[in-house]
Design a protein around this motif. Structure first.
Motif, PDB file in Angstrom:
ATOM      1  N   PHE A 169       0.841  -1.204   0.000  1.00 38.84           N
ATOM      2  CA  PHE A 169       0.000   0.000   0.000  1.00 38.84           C
ATOM      3  C   PHE A 169       0.874   1.251   0.000  1.00 38.84           C
ATOM      4  N   ASP A 170       1.902   1.265   0.838  1.00 33.89           N
ATOM      5  CA  ASP A 170       2.779   2.439   0.920  1.00 33.89           C
ATOM      6  C   ASP A 170       3.512   2.682  -0.399  1.00 33.89           C
ATOM      7  N   LYS A 171       3.994   1.608  -1.025  1.00 33.62           N
ATOM      8  CA  LYS A 171       4.768   1.751  -2.273  1.00 33.62           C
ATOM      9  C   LYS A 171       3.885   2.229  -3.426  1.00 33.62           C
ATOM     10  N   ILE A 172       2.681   1.708  -3.514  1.00 34.47           N
ATOM     11  CA  ILE A 172       1.772   2.139  -4.586  1.00 34.47           C
ATOM     12  C   ILE A 172       1.327   3.580  -4.346  1.00 34.47           C
ATOM     13  N   ALA A 173       1.068   3.923  -3.100  1.00 31.24           N
ATOM     14  CA  ALA A 173       0.676   5.298  -2.782  1.00 31.24           C
ATOM     15  C   ALA A 173       1.775   6.279  -3.188  1.00 31.24           C
ATOM     16  N   ARG A 174       3.019   5.919  -2.906  1.00 35.08           N
ATOM     17  CA  ARG A 174       4.150   6.790  -3.267  1.00 35.08           C
ATOM     18  C   ARG A 174       4.233   6.959  -4.786  1.00 35.08           C
ATOM     19  N   ALA A 175       4.022   5.856  -5.532  1.00 37.37           N
ATOM     20  CA  ALA A 175       4.089   5.925  -6.995  1.00 37.37           C
ATOM     21  C   ALA A 175       2.975   6.802  -7.567  1.00 37.37           C
ATOM     22  N   LEU A 176       1.861   6.889  -6.846  1.00 39.22           N
ATOM     23  CA  LEU A 176       0.730   7.700  -7.307  1.00 39.22           C
ATOM     24  C   LEU A 176       0.806   9.142  -6.799  1.00 39.22           C
ATOM     25  N   GLY A 177       1.847   9.430  -6.011  1.00 36.80           N
ATOM     26  CA  GLY A 177       1.998  10.780  -5.484  1.00 36.80           C
ATOM     27  C   GLY A 177       1.133  11.060  -4.278  1.00 36.80           C
ATOM     28  N   LEU A 178       0.660  10.000  -3.610  1.00 33.14           N
ATOM     29  CA  LEU A 178      -0.161  10.169  -2.416  1.00 33.14           C
ATOM     30  C   LEU A 178       0.723  10.256  -1.176  1.00 33.14           C
ATOM     31  N   ALA A 179       0.202  10.819  -0.122  1.00 33.39           N
ATOM     32  CA  ALA A 179       0.972  11.067   1.090  1.00 33.39           C
ATOM     33  C   ALA A 179       1.229   9.777   1.868  1.00 33.39           C
ATOM     34  N   ALA A 220       2.896  -5.213 -11.114  1.00 30.59           N
ATOM     35  CA  ALA A 220       1.870  -5.014 -12.146  1.00 30.59           C
ATOM     36  C   ALA A 220       1.270  -3.615 -12.062  1.00 30.59           C
ATOM     37  N   VAL A 221       1.028  -3.140 -10.856  1.00 28.94           N
ATOM     38  CA  VAL A 221       0.452  -1.801 -10.682  1.00 28.94           C
ATOM     39  C   VAL A 221       1.467  -0.731 -11.097  1.00 28.94           C
ATOM     40  N   LEU A 222       2.724  -0.899 -10.692  1.00 25.96           N
ATOM     41  CA  LEU A 222       3.767   0.068 -11.066  1.00 25.96           C
ATOM     42  C   LEU A 222       3.962   0.106 -12.579  1.00 25.96           C
ATOM     43  N   ASN A 223       3.906  -1.070 -13.223  1.00 30.10           N
ATOM     44  CA  ASN A 223       4.035  -1.118 -14.689  1.00 30.10           C
ATOM     45  C   ASN A 223       2.868  -0.401 -15.356  1.00 30.10           C
ATOM     46  N   GLN A 228       1.032   4.163 -18.531  1.00 28.34           N
ATOM     47  CA  GLN A 228       0.114   5.290 -18.726  1.00 28.34           C
ATOM     48  C   GLN A 228       0.886   6.601 -18.885  1.00 28.34           C
ATOM     49  N   LYS A 229       1.936   6.756 -18.084  1.00 26.75           N
ATOM     50  CA  LYS A 229       2.748   7.977 -18.163  1.00 26.75           C
ATOM     51  C   LYS A 229       3.486   8.065 -19.496  1.00 26.75           C
ATOM     52  N   GLN A 230       4.031   6.928 -19.955  1.00 25.63           N
ATOM     53  CA  GLN A 230       4.775   6.911 -21.220  1.00 25.63           C
ATOM     54  C   GLN A 230       3.874   7.235 -22.408  1.00 25.63           C
ATOM     55  N   LYS A 231       2.614   6.855 -22.289  1.00 27.83           N
ATOM     56  CA  LYS A 231       1.649   7.127 -23.363  1.00 27.83           C
ATOM     57  C   LYS A 231       0.989   8.497 -23.201  1.00 27.83           C
ATOM     58  N   HIS A 232       1.423   9.216 -22.156  1.00 26.47           N
ATOM     59  CA  HIS A 232       0.850  10.532 -21.855  1.00 26.47           C
ATOM     60  C   HIS A 232      -0.663  10.454 -21.652  1.00 26.47           C
TER      61      HIS A 232
END
Length: 338
Positions: A169-179, A220-223, A228-232
């Motif tokens: 949960f913490d790692k995915i939140a960080r990747a999404l820019g959540l606190a 899988a979530v990080l990928n 999504q970011k690479q495809k803008h």
């Protein structure tokens, strides 16, 4: 039996907490000083900062716990502390304080396993709860499925093989820019999202084991986020959170209720930081109603790290004859039941 008052100290990570517990199940005080606002700047707990803050706060928190309980040091019968698992420097602050009190007052010292404390948090809320039962412990660093045979007898049936649920949960939140911490952030976002929007994997491993694995799901979530970011393309954060959370909880619930059925148990006890996740509780209660299984979980404040749960665990250790000497060590990697 005379009243037994335990002064309990918890400093395993980023909460400095001291509590006074009477006869194992009555909270006379439970003071918690959280460091979250400090560590949030860094996106996670900084061990050196955590240790320093424990050192700065511990005497004040002890004083506040005694004052709130309306007692003095002379009224304490036993002093308890967390011996592990946790951050070594943080643990040392609590254990050193407990040793000093034990020596100065000439009272017994009991070192407590933090994970056993999480299970015991439920005894403070549910006065009718008694072993045996199946317990699911889900916290930042650990995920366990446990057969609790008695107040002091724990058999690990399943555990995480890599990332714990809370860690994911913490790692995915960080990747999404959540606190930080990520668990409450993802829980809040997921309520606005569609849990079926993205088909993330459910890693069951196999039907012969009750172990967990969340690293594949995390990857899988990080990928997905990176693609999504690479495809803008815009990332729908609520949908990602809801879909990720559902994938984690589906596995936790499936394995837990499969074990309950196998062991013919009718009590399911959830504990640890992730026990505060509203969707986990909703799913467990629904599944419990379907299978005639009573579901227990702590209040939100007792699902986090706190000294009240350590005092409760210490009580059952103490009445079963456990005593520690002043050479008690800290065990950063302590396993449940040790």
């Amino acid at each position: 039996m005379k009243e037994l008052k335990i002064l309990a100290i918890e400093t395993s990570c980023d909460e400095t907490s001291v509590a006074v517990i009477k006869n194992g199940r009555e909270i006379m005080s439970n003071i918690i000083s959280s460091q979250i606002s400090t560590h949030r700047i860094f996106g996670g707990v900084v061990p050196e900062i955590a240790s320093r803050m424990h050192l700065e706060n511990i005497n004040l928190i002890i004083k506040q716990a005694l004052e709130e309980a309306g007692i003095g040091f002379d009224d304490i019968d036993v002093v308890a502390c967390t011996k592990g698992p946790g951050l070594i420097g943080a643990l040392l602050v609590g254990i050193s304080s407990a040793k000093a009190i034990s020596f100065a007052l000439d009272i017994p010292l009991v070192g407590v396993n933090h994970m056993e404390g999480h299970i015991c948090a439920n005894y403070l809320v549910h006065k009718d709860l008694e072993p045996p039962f199946i317990g699911l412990i889900v916290s930042g660093g650990h995920t366990y499925l446990v057969e609790v045979n008695s107040y002091t007898d724990f058999e690990i049936i399943g555990r995480t093989r890599d990332d714990a649920a809370g860690e994911s949960f913490d790692k995915i939140a960080r990747a999404l820019g959540l606190a930080y911490p990520g668990g409450p952030e993802i829980d809040a976002q997921a309520k606005k999202g569609n849990p079926k929007a993205i088909d993330f994997p459910r890693v069951i491993i196999d039907k012969k084991t009750y172990d967990f694995s969340f690293s594949g799901l995390k990857t899988a979530v990080l990928n997905y986020i990176n693609n999504q970011k690479q495809k803008h393309m815009e990332i729908n954060i609520p949908d990602v959170c809801a879909s990720f959370q559902q994938a984690v909880l589906d596995v936790l619930i499936e394995k837990s209720f499969r074990l309950l059925k196998e062991k013919k148990m009718d009590k399911f006890v959830i504990s640890g930081g992730v026990a505060a996740n509203s969707k986990l509780i909703e799913m467990a209660e629904e599944k419990g109603r379907e299978n005639n299984i009573k579901v227990y979980y702590p209040s939100k404040i007792l699902s986090t790290d706190n000294a009240a749960m350590i005092g409760c665990a210490a009580y059952y250790d103490y009445v079963n004859g456990k005593r520690d000497k002043l050479d008690l060590k800290v065990y950063p990697n302590l396993e449940l039941g040790q």
